[in-house]
Motif scaffolding. Structure first.
Motif, PDB file in Angstrom:
ATOM      1  N   ALA A  23       0.859  -1.188   0.043  1.00 25.06           N
ATOM      2  CA  ALA A  23       0.137   0.011   0.076  1.00 25.06           C
ATOM      3  C   ALA A  23       0.959   1.181   0.200  1.00 25.06           C
ATOM      4  N   ASN A  24       2.115   1.005   0.865  1.00 25.86           N
ATOM      5  CA  ASN A  24       2.911   2.238   0.756  1.00 25.86           C
ATOM      6  C   ASN A  24       3.661   2.480  -0.501  1.00 25.86           C
ATOM      7  N   LEU A  25       3.954   1.362  -1.257  1.00 23.46           N
ATOM      8  CA  LEU A  25       4.507   1.302  -2.535  1.00 23.46           C
ATOM      9  C   LEU A  25       3.554   2.022  -3.539  1.00 23.46           C
ATOM     10  N   ALA A  26       2.559   1.624  -3.462  1.00 25.04           N
ATOM     11  CA  ALA A  26       1.208   2.161  -4.586  1.00 25.04           C
ATOM     12  C   ALA A  26       1.136   3.613  -4.119  1.00 25.04           C
ATOM     13  N   SER A  27       1.121   4.096  -2.918  1.00 26.19           N
ATOM     14  CA  SER A  27       1.096   5.422  -2.490  1.00 26.19           C
ATOM     15  C   SER A  27       2.228   6.247  -2.997  1.00 26.19           C
ATOM     16  N   GLY A  28       3.420   5.694  -2.841  1.00 26.93           N
ATOM     17  CA  GLY A  28       4.560   6.494  -3.395  1.00 26.93           C
ATOM     18  C   GLY A  28       4.424   6.609  -4.674  1.00 26.93           C
ATOM     19  N   ILE A  29       4.124   5.692  -5.641  1.00 23.07           N
ATOM     20  CA  ILE A  29       4.123   6.154  -6.886  1.00 23.07           C
ATOM     21  C   ILE A  29       3.079   6.868  -7.287  1.00 23.07           C
ATOM     22  N   LEU A  30       1.782   6.868  -6.602  1.00 26.36           N
ATOM     23  CA  LEU A  30       0.611   7.778  -6.682  1.00 26.36           C
ATOM     24  C   LEU A  30       1.225   9.029  -6.485  1.00 26.36           C
ATOM     25  N   ASN A  31       1.983   9.146  -5.439  1.00 29.53           N
ATOM     26  CA  ASN A  31       2.321  10.625  -5.030  1.00 29.53           C
ATOM     27  C   ASN A  31       3.266  11.260  -5.810  1.00 29.53           C
ATOM     28  N   SER A  32       4.094  10.646  -6.571  1.00 30.65           N
ATOM     29  CA  SER A  32       5.327  10.828  -7.881  1.00 30.65           C
ATOM     30  C   SER A  32       4.255  11.124  -8.808  1.00 30.65           C
ATOM     31  N   ALA A  33       3.204  10.532  -9.125  1.00 35.35           N
ATOM     32  CA  ALA A  33       2.620  10.602 -10.272  1.00 35.35           C
ATOM     33  C   ALA A  33       1.555  12.091 -10.191  1.00 35.35           C
ATOM     34  N   ASN A  34       1.451  12.117  -9.047  1.00 33.83           N
ATOM     35  CA  ASN A  34       0.487  13.674  -8.947  1.00 33.83           C
ATOM     36  C   ASN A  34       1.292  14.771  -8.996  1.00 33.83           C
ATOM     37  N   GLU A  35       2.604  14.518  -8.814  1.00 36.63           N
ATOM     38  CA  GLU A  35       3.794  15.742  -8.936  1.00 36.63           C
ATOM     39  C   GLU A  35       3.605  16.113 -10.470  1.00 36.63           C
ATOM     40  N   GLN A  82      -3.013 -11.850  -5.371  1.00 38.36           N
ATOM     41  CA  GLN A  82      -3.415 -11.500  -7.053  1.00 38.36           C
ATOM     42  C   GLN A  82      -3.963 -10.322  -6.921  1.00 38.36           C
ATOM     43  N   THR A  83      -4.682  -9.828  -5.821  1.00 42.33           N
ATOM     44  CA  THR A  83      -4.971  -8.402  -5.704  1.00 42.33           C
ATOM     45  C   THR A  83      -3.663  -7.557  -5.644  1.00 42.33           C
ATOM     46  N   VAL A  84      -2.711  -7.795  -4.847  1.00 41.56           N
ATOM     47  CA  VAL A  84      -1.427  -6.872  -4.744  1.00 41.56           C
ATOM     48  C   VAL A  84      -0.811  -6.987  -6.050  1.00 41.56           C
ATOM     49  N   LEU A  85      -0.794  -7.798  -6.699  1.00 35.69           N
ATOM     50  CA  LEU A  85       0.119  -8.199  -7.996  1.00 35.69           C
ATOM     51  C   LEU A  85      -0.792  -7.147  -8.947  1.00 35.69           C
ATOM     52  N   LEU A  86      -2.152  -7.176  -8.842  1.00 36.19           N
ATOM     53  CA  LEU A  86      -2.774  -6.388 -10.163  1.00 36.19           C
ATOM     54  C   LEU A  86      -2.548  -4.844  -9.902  1.00 36.19           C
ATOM     55  N   VAL A  87      -2.328  -4.681  -8.714  1.00 38.31           N
ATOM     56  CA  VAL A  87      -2.244  -3.153  -8.487  1.00 38.31           C
ATOM     57  C   VAL A  87      -0.599  -3.151  -9.188  1.00 38.31           C
ATOM     58  N   GLY A  88       0.279  -3.750  -8.818  1.00 34.55           N
ATOM     59  CA  GLY A  88       1.516  -3.769  -9.198  1.00 34.55           C
ATOM     60  C   GLY A  88       1.798  -3.605 -10.859  1.00 34.55           C
ATOM     61  N   ASP A  89       0.662  -4.396 -11.449  1.00 34.76           N
ATOM     62  CA  ASP A  89       0.765  -4.664 -12.867  1.00 34.76           C
ATOM     63  C   ASP A  89       0.360  -3.298 -13.365  1.00 34.76           C
ATOM     64  N   VAL A  90      -0.768  -2.787 -12.420  1.00 33.85           N
ATOM     65  CA  VAL A  90      -1.453  -1.263 -12.926  1.00 33.85           C
ATOM     66  C   VAL A  90      -0.185  -0.170 -13.089  1.00 33.85           C
ATOM     67  N   GLU A 128      -6.467   3.126  -3.117  1.00 30.79           N
ATOM     68  CA  GLU A 128      -7.342   3.101  -2.239  1.00 30.79           C
ATOM     69  C   GLU A 128      -7.914   1.862  -1.676  1.00 30.79           C
ATOM     70  N   LEU A 129      -8.284   1.093  -2.690  1.00 32.83           N
ATOM     71  CA  LEU A 129      -8.654  -0.246  -2.700  1.00 32.83           C
ATOM     72  C   LEU A 129      -7.644  -1.376  -1.980  1.00 32.83           C
ATOM     73  N   LEU A 130      -6.226  -0.931  -2.319  1.00 34.01           N
ATOM     74  CA  LEU A 130      -5.197  -1.738  -1.751  1.00 34.01           C
ATOM     75  C   LEU A 130      -4.958  -1.547  -0.160  1.00 34.01           C
ATOM     76  N   LYS A 131      -5.219  -0.016   0.118  1.00 32.39           N
ATOM     77  CA  LYS A 131      -5.460   0.411   1.417  1.00 32.39           C
ATOM     78  C   LYS A 131      -6.291  -0.385   2.164  1.00 32.39           C
ATOM     79  N   GLU A 132      -7.618  -0.522   1.591  1.00 30.36           N
ATOM     80  CA  GLU A 132      -8.702  -1.121   2.251  1.00 30.36           C
ATOM     81  C   GLU A 132      -8.545  -2.608   2.603  1.00 30.36           C
TER      82      GLU A 132
END
Length: 203
Positions: A23-35, A82-90, A128-132
């Motif tokens: 979840a922190n990995l995905a958030s880090g990617i998202l935060n950088s993307a938002n930049e 599988q869910t975590v890997l899908l987020v990684g694939d995204v 957000e789904l990964l955090k849930e």
């Protein structure tokens, strides 16, 4: 490390994301993307900020690669995997394809920022789904019985799968725009060379 991750998925009584928190990995990617969306007004700024996204993704790629290698998980743990890997694939689809779009002369700076904005929105929902999901498999989810937990895991998996498909569709639609522009200029081979072979139809 792989054993530690496997234990984290198979022992829900003590369930924690071990070694790296996806979840922190995905958030880090998202935060950088938002930049990119917030601070990019020129192509050079887009490229500079995207390099930060890529750096965060590459730091977490080892985790996703090791997670793929884990087999023989129990049913609910496998669905979590599988869910975590899908987020990684995204994240991978975004990093790989947007990186190519930055080298595509068929997009200008404003369009690249708009494309980044679209990716950011899709990444936000997936994160957000990964955090849930994380809440369900940690101590905060221990009050749920097995059926309730599995129902939530199944729902999150299905929603993440939908966003995964949306990211793929969004990526291909953007590539198709580039292809159609290149076609008008009789220069489609450049697009095919950049995004894939002639057998891959994006338009």
């Amino acid at each position: 490390m792989v054993i530690a991750v496997a234990i984290s998925f198979t022992s829900f009584a003590k369930a924690q994301f071990v070694v790296t928190d996806p979840a922190n990995l995905a958030s880090g990617i998202l935060n950088s993307a938002n930049e990119i969306v917030q601070t990019s007004s020129t192509v050079s700024n887009v490229v500079k900020n995207f390099n930060e996204v890529k750096k965060v993704y590459e730091q977490g790629k080892e985790y996703y690669d090791q997670l793929k290698a884990i087999n023989n998980l129990v049913k609910d743990a496998r669905k979590v995997q599988q869910t975590v890997l899908l987020v990684g694939d995204v994240s991978e689809m975004y990093v790989n394809n947007f990186g190519k779009m930055l080298n595509d002369p068929n997009f200008n700076a404003q369009e690249l920022t708009a494309i980044a904005n679209g990716y950011s929105a899709l990444l936000t929902e997936s994160t957000e789904l990964l955090k849930e999901l994380k809440q369900i498999i940690t101590s905060n989810g221990l009050s749920l019985n097995d059926k309730e937990r599995m129902d939530i895991i199944d729902r999150v998996y299905k929603e993440v799968k939908e966003y995964h498909n949306l990211v793929r569709y969004y990526t291909n639609k953007n590539i198709s725009v580039s292809y159609l522009r290149a076609k008008k200029q009789n220069n489609t081979q450049r697009v095919l060379n950049l995004y894939g072979t002639s057998n891959q139809k994006y338009w």
